[in-house]
Write a protein that holds these residues in place. Sequence first.
Motif, PDB file in Angstrom:
ATOM      1  N   ASP A 279      69.200  99.806 120.286  1.00 23.79           N
ATOM      2  CA  ASP A 279      70.157  98.952 119.585  1.00 23.79           C
ATOM      3  C   ASP A 279      70.483  97.684 120.354  1.00 23.79           C
ATOM      4  O   ASP A 279      70.949  96.702 119.772  1.00 23.79           O
ATOM      5  CB  ASP A 279      71.457  99.709 119.317  1.00 23.79           C
ATOM      6  CG  ASP A 279      71.332 100.644 118.140  1.00 23.79           C
ATOM      7  OD1 ASP A 279      70.361 100.503 117.376  1.00 23.79           O
ATOM      8  OD2 ASP A 279      72.204 101.520 117.977  1.00 23.79           O
TER       9      ASP A 279
ATOM     10  N   SER B 298      77.521  96.593 119.179  1.00 21.87           N
ATOM     11  CA  SER B 298      76.448  97.584 119.266  1.00 21.87           C
ATOM     12  C   SER B 298      76.770  98.625 120.341  1.00 21.87           C
ATOM     13  O   SER B 298      76.489  99.817 120.160  1.00 21.87           O
ATOM     14  CB  SER B 298      75.115  96.907 119.577  1.00 21.87           C
ATOM     15  OG  SER B 298      74.752  96.034 118.538  1.00 21.87           O
TER      16      SER B 298
ATOM     17  N   CYS C 222      71.967 104.455 114.791  1.00 26.96           N
ATOM     18  CA  CYS C 222      71.012 103.477 115.331  1.00 26.96           C
ATOM     19  C   CYS C 222      70.299 102.747 114.206  1.00 26.96           C
ATOM     20  O   CYS C 222      70.152 101.523 114.249  1.00 26.96           O
ATOM     21  CB  CYS C 222      70.008 104.172 116.237  1.00 26.96           C
ATOM     22  SG  CYS C 222      68.773 103.070 116.931  1.00 26.96           S
TER      23      CYS C 222
END
Length: 125
Positions: free
Chosen positions: A11, A73, A92
Amino acid sequence: MWFWWLMLCCDLIIPIVLIICGRLMWKQPPKNINGFVGYRTSRSMKNMDTWNFAHNYCGKFWWKLGWIFLFPSLIAHIPFYNSTDFKIGIVCLIIVSVQFIVLIASIFKTEHVLKNSFTETGIKR
């Protein structure tokens, strides 16, 4: 737990690439128009003015997007630290999908700004 770390790294790939490539495009764009490296669209490759403008605009935009995506993230993964691999994989997938969609949208945004700033022949308005 190893899967969580792997997905976290996956990510963070897009934000880190946006930060690095955005900074390079903004500060050190390719010196010549070419079909191999840089922001290569038919509109950006009309002449050196459009080439430099596109790299400057898109580079700044990607650099900002990279920083904007980096921390959310990271934070989005924290609640799923001890979750199942399936849940972590879904998180994800969602994060990478959003990042990818915004990355593609940034190209349309850059093309729109190029279209408004230059004529079809590449002359600055």
